[in-house]
Write a protein that holds these residues in place. Sequence first.
Motif, PDB file in Angstrom:
ATOM      1  N   THR A  12       1.468   6.796  -6.931  1.00 52.98           N
ATOM      2  CA  THR A  12       0.423   7.753  -7.297  1.00 52.98           C
ATOM      3  C   THR A  12       0.911   9.189  -7.153  1.00 52.98           C
ATOM      4  N   GLU A  30       0.828  -1.206   0.000  1.00 52.64           N
ATOM      5  CA  GLU A  30       0.000   0.000   0.000  1.00 52.64           C
ATOM      6  C   GLU A  30       0.861   1.255   0.000  1.00 52.64           C
ATOM      7  N   VAL A  67       2.048   1.822  -3.520  1.00 51.63           N
ATOM      8  CA  VAL A  67       0.975   2.340  -4.374  1.00 51.63           C
ATOM      9  C   VAL A  67       0.788   3.831  -4.158  1.00 51.63           C
TER      10      VAL A  67
END
Length: 345
Positions: free
Chosen positions: A44, A37, A40
């Motif tokens: 982003t 996570e 990610v």
Amino acid sequence: MFVKFYDISDSEPVYSVVCFECKQTMVFTSSKRKKREKNVVSATKARWVIKKQSAQISEEHNYANAGTCNATSSLSLNLPDLNNIVADEEVDDVNADTDDSDDCESKHSSMPWDSGRRVVELGVLANALASCKNCTNPLQLSHATSIRTYGLAAILKVPCSNTNCRFVNNVPTGKQHGKTHIWDVNTKLANGRETGSKDICVSVDAGWQKRGSGKAYDSMSGHATMIGTRTGKVVGYSVRTKSCRVCSHASKTGTNPQPHDCKQNWNGSAKAMEQDMVVEMVKEKKQAGIRTAAIVGDDDATTISKIHQTVDPNIKKRSDKNHLKKNLSNSLYVLKQTYPSLSVR
């Protein structure tokens, strides 16, 4: 309290702890899931930073994303339109003393003259700024008021600094040719002229009037072609002939042959025709200033060996897929004869 396990597909296990006293649920994840996570979220954020930087670059350099396949559609690119280059170049003579209206100026100039990037021939620009066409007073580039853009070239509007003259001069940024005053820089761009090295990769193959049987190669003529692998166009050809009808008839009758265009140019074997024709075509390209970087052909080692000896040892050899497939199939069939247990099915 108790611990309950939730099985979530395509993800790491998630553990939920429920407290009976406060009726609150706390969710715990594994370290591997937390790391994923985190990656990610970092990716982003990085994409947003890159997008923001690309937008800033596009504003200052509107040509930055012209050659990329993943260019953002929202980024506008003010690239020159060369689809109808002849029609776009039908402009007034640069040396003509014309007074353009504001409408004409607004049509050709949508930005200040000192913004953007253009191809400029310094000699042409210096000669045009040498003197005013009305009073011969030297001009200054910083006095330019507007610009008319034509593809990669442009015409600057430079008024004379003499207060008694104030004549607006047309200062071109490059040379023109033709009755319609077409700019040289746009013509060179449209024609795709290359100023670097001219290296080409070609495919060569030869054919004979009579097919060889594998044991006898006695064809009286042979021909070879050289085709560019990128364009698919023929860039060279050559013919070898071992006989001439006029010469043969004169030899049989014991007379002198009549004046004619004799095509006989080979006395060796038919098998040696191919390497001689390929070497001749490569030499012709070299004399024309074009270097052959690689040759695509069959697996005949004699041809590339002779090229390395007589022309250029740096020319690379590449195998043609059709010949490679044929040679591999023949080798497999020969292997079956040695090992009968192998099957062709």
